[in-house]
Design a protein around this motif. Structure first.
Motif, PDB file in Angstrom:
ATOM      1  N   ASN A  19     -14.486  -4.510  23.560  1.00 56.56           N
ATOM      2  CA  ASN A  19     -15.647  -3.756  23.101  1.00 56.56           C
ATOM      3  C   ASN A  19     -15.936  -2.560  23.991  1.00 56.56           C
ATOM      4  OD1 ASN A  19     -16.585  -5.186  20.745  1.00 56.56           O
ATOM      5  ND2 ASN A  19     -16.999  -6.882  22.127  1.00 56.56           N
ATOM      6  N   HIS A  38     -15.031  -9.706  23.831  1.00 51.23           N
ATOM      7  CA  HIS A  38     -16.272  -9.799  24.609  1.00 51.23           C
ATOM      8  C   HIS A  38     -16.057 -10.774  25.754  1.00 51.23           C
ATOM      9  CE1 HIS A  38     -20.932 -10.452  24.606  1.00 51.23           C
ATOM     10  NE2 HIS A  38     -20.509  -9.698  25.599  1.00 51.23           N
ATOM     11  N   THR A  75     -20.820  -6.807  32.092  1.00 51.45           N
ATOM     12  CA  THR A  75     -19.439  -6.846  31.616  1.00 51.45           C
ATOM     13  C   THR A  75     -18.497  -6.004  32.469  1.00 51.45           C
ATOM     14  OG1 THR A  75     -20.369  -7.087  29.392  1.00 51.45           O
ATOM     15  CG2 THR A  75     -18.036  -6.630  29.516  1.00 51.45           C
ATOM     16  N   SER A  90     -13.139 -16.952  22.072  1.00 53.01           N
ATOM     17  CA  SER A  90     -14.487 -16.902  21.490  1.00 53.01           C
ATOM     18  C   SER A  90     -14.417 -16.125  20.177  1.00 53.01           C
ATOM     19  CB  SER A  90     -15.551 -16.324  22.418  1.00 53.01           C
ATOM     20  OG  SER A  90     -15.770 -14.954  22.188  1.00 53.01           O
ATOM     21  N   SER A  91     -15.324 -16.450  19.272  1.00 50.65           N
ATOM     22  CA  SER A  91     -15.373 -15.744  17.986  1.00 50.65           C
ATOM     23  C   SER A  91     -16.608 -14.868  17.942  1.00 50.65           C
ATOM     24  CB  SER A  91     -15.391 -16.751  16.830  1.00 50.65           C
ATOM     25  OG  SER A  91     -16.472 -17.658  16.973  1.00 50.65           O
ATOM     26  N   ASP A  92     -16.888 -14.224  19.068  1.00 49.97           N
ATOM     27  CA  ASP A  92     -18.070 -13.383  19.189  1.00 49.97           C
ATOM     28  C   ASP A  92     -18.098 -12.360  18.063  1.00 49.97           C
ATOM     29  OD1 ASP A  92     -20.096 -11.555  20.095  1.00 49.97           O
ATOM     30  OD2 ASP A  92     -19.802 -12.357  22.093  1.00 49.97           O
ATOM     31  N   THR A  93     -19.248 -12.245  17.410  1.00 46.10           N
ATOM     32  CA  THR A  93     -19.368 -11.295  16.306  1.00 46.10           C
ATOM     33  C   THR A  93     -19.449  -9.853  16.792  1.00 46.10           C
ATOM     34  OG1 THR A  93     -21.764 -11.639  16.309  1.00 46.10           O
ATOM     35  CG2 THR A  93     -20.466 -12.953  14.778  1.00 46.10           C
ATOM     36  N   ALA A 145     -17.448  -7.607  17.937  1.00 46.79           N
ATOM     37  CA  ALA A 145     -15.992  -7.608  18.036  1.00 46.79           C
ATOM     38  C   ALA A 145     -15.388  -6.263  17.685  1.00 46.79           C
ATOM     39  CB  ALA A 145     -15.410  -8.680  17.119  1.00 46.79           C
ATOM     40  N   CYS A 194     -18.052 -11.921  28.120  1.00 49.05           N
ATOM     41  CA  CYS A 194     -19.092 -12.921  28.408  1.00 49.05           C
ATOM     42  C   CYS A 194     -18.925 -14.159  27.544  1.00 49.05           C
ATOM     43  CB  CYS A 194     -20.477 -12.321  28.207  1.00 49.05           C
ATOM     44  SG  CYS A 194     -20.751 -10.767  29.071  1.00 49.05           S
ATOM     45  N   GLY A 195     -18.701 -13.962  26.259  1.00 46.43           N
ATOM     46  CA  GLY A 195     -18.513 -15.094  25.360  1.00 46.43           C
ATOM     47  C   GLY A 195     -17.252 -15.868  25.682  1.00 46.43           C
ATOM     48  N   THR A 196     -16.206 -15.165  26.098  1.00 47.50           N
ATOM     49  CA  THR A 196     -14.966 -15.835  26.451  1.00 47.50           C
ATOM     50  C   THR A 196     -15.144 -16.695  27.695  1.00 47.50           C
ATOM     51  OG1 THR A 196     -13.673 -14.056  25.466  1.00 47.50           O
ATOM     52  CG2 THR A 196     -12.536 -15.467  27.043  1.00 47.50           C
TER      53      THR A 196
END
Length: 362
Positions: free
Chosen positions: A243, A333, A236, A282-285, A287, A335-337
Motif C-alpha cells: 500500500n 498491509h 508502517t 492477511s486479507s486486509d481490505t 489492499a 500491520c495486518g500481516t
C-alpha cells in the motif's frame, strides 16, 4: 544462522538492513525538525523492533489495544499514548489501574463527554487523574469530534473530575484515498494545519495544550512538519508494504517485511500455486488493487488471488517457476500481516540471523 532455504514455509521475514535504514531515516527527519516521533507499535508488535526505534530517538509509542499498552509497560516503556477511546468497564478499569500502578505515563484519546463520563467516575473513585487528548476528525470520518465542536467538547470533558486535557490528536487516514502524491502531501499538511489551529483556539480559551499529535505513514512527510505540531505517530514505515508503494511513501527496495513461501504445484501452466494464502498475508481490505501482495525479486510475476493456505501466482512472460522454488512476498498491509504471526525471522541477505517473538496479538 540459518539459510532461508532451510526455513519452514510459509514464514515471516524482516530484512534487517532495510528495517534499520527505515528507522534511521524517519528518526532523522523528525529530529531535524524538532518534532517528537511516537511510532505506532501495531506494525511490529516486536520488542527487537521497538528497542531499535527507542534507540533511534522515539519519545514513546502509540498503542491500539490494552494488550499493547500492558506489554510495553512490562518492558519498562512508560510514555504511551493509547489512541483509542476506552469504552466499557474492562477498558475503563484497565486505564485507571494502569495510572494507579505506573504513576501516570499513559494518555488516552477521548472525543465525547458520553465516552469520558464512565472513565471520570472510575478515576475519581480511585483517586487518580487520567491524562487525555481530544481526538479531532480532520477528514477521515472515523472517531474524532468535528472541528467546530472541539472547544465545547474539550470543555465538557475537562470539567469532569479525574480527567486532564493534554492536547489534541488526529489520524489523517483520509489522505490515503488520494491517487496523486502531490495531492496527498497537500492534504496531510492541511490536516496538520487544521489541528494546530484547533490547538491555538483551545489555548485562547485558556486550556493548556502541550500535545498536538498527527499520525500516519502516508502523512509522515507532511502533517508532522506543520509549525505547531509537536509529535507524529507513523507506524508502517518500519516495514513499509504494498500500500505504501502505491501511495508513493516508499519503493519496493524499502519494504522490509516479506512472507517466504514455496511453490507447491505447477500443474496449471503459468499459474503456480504456493503454500501461503490469506492466513499468511492477511486479507486486509486496504489492499493494492488486484492482488494479495507483491512478489519480490520475480519481475513479471503477480499474486492476484489466494485461499486460506494457498496462493495463486500468475507468471505472465516471466521465467516459469518449479515445484519447491522459494518466493518472497511483500504484503499489502504490514500491520495486518504482523497480527497473523507469533514470530518472525530477522534476515541479512539469504541468512536468517535471529528469531524474534511477536507479542500483544489478539
Amino acid at each position: 544462522m540459518i539459510p532461508l532455504a532451510e526455513l519452514p514455509t510459509p514464514t515471516l521475514l524482516v530484512d534487517l538492513d532495510r528495517l534499520e535504514r527505515n528507522i534511521a531515516s524517519m528518526a532523522g527527519a523528525f529530529a531535524a525538525a524538532g518534532v517528537g516521533l511516537r511510532p505506532h507499535i501495531k506494525t511490529s508488535k516486536c520488542w527487537e523492533v521497538a528497542r531499535r526505534q527507542l534507540d533511534a530517538g522515539a519519545i514513546g509509542f502509540t498503542c491500539s489495544t490494552a494488550v499493547e499498552v500492558a506489554w510495553l509497560q512490562s518492558r519498562g516503556v512508560t510514555d504511551l499514548l493509547w489512541a483509542h477511546v476506552p469504552i466499557g468497564p474492562r477498558k475503563v478499569a484497565f486505564v485507571v489501574d494502569s495510572i494507579a500502578r505506573h504513576g501516570g505515563g499513559l494518555t488516552v484519546s477521548l472525543d465525547s463527554v458520553e465516552a469520558a463520563r464512565p472513565l471520570s467516575v472510575a478515576a475519581e473513585a480511585a483517586g487518580v487523574t487520567v491524562p487525555f487528548v481530544l481526538e479531532v476528525d480532520t477528514g477521515h470520518g472515523r472517531l474524532g469530534v468535528e472541528p467546530s465542536a472541539a472547544i465545547a467538547t474539550a470543555a465538557g470533558i475537562a470539567a469532569l473530575p479525574g480527567l486532564r486535557l493534554r492536547g489534541v490528536l488526529t489520524h489523517e487516514g483520509h489522505i490515503s484515498a488520494l491517487a496523486e502524491r502531490s495531492d496527498l502531501e497537500r492534504a496531510g499538511a492541511a490536516a496538520g494545519t487544521l489541528l494546530v489551529s484547533i490547538a491555538e483556539d483551545l489555548r485562547a480559551a485558556e486550556f493548556a495544550v502541550e500535545v498536538v499529535s498527527v499520525g500516519s505513514t502516508p502523512g509522515a512527510t507532511s502533517a508532522p512538519f506543520v509549525p505547531g505540531v509537536t509529535e507524529g505517530r507513523p507506524g508502517t514505515y518500519v516495514y513499509f508494504d504494498g500500500n505504501q508503494i502505491r501511495l508513493g511513501s516508499c519503493t519496493l527496495d524499502q519494504c522490509a517485511q516479506t512472507v517466504l513461501a514455496r511453490v507447491a504445484s505447477v500443474r496449471r501452466a503459468g499459474r503456480p500455486i504456493i503454500d501461503a494464502g490469506v492466513k499468511a498475508m492477511s486479507s486486509d481490505t486496504i489492499a493494492v488493487a488486484g492482488g494479495v501482495g507483491l512478489v519480490l525479486d520475480r519481475p513479471g510475476v503477480t499474486f492476484p488471488e489466494a485461499n486460506e493456505e494457498h496462493g495463486f501466482l500468475h507468471e505472465g512472460d516471466a521465467d516459469p517457476l518449479a515445484v519447491g522454488d522459494l518466493v518472497r512476498l511483500v504484503p499489502n498491509h504490514a500491520c495486518g500481516t504482523t497480527n497473523m504471526w507469533s514470530h518472525l525471522y530477522a534476515v541479512r541477505g539469504d541468512m536468517a540471523v535471529e528469531r524474534w517473538e511477536i507479542s500483544a496479538r489478539y
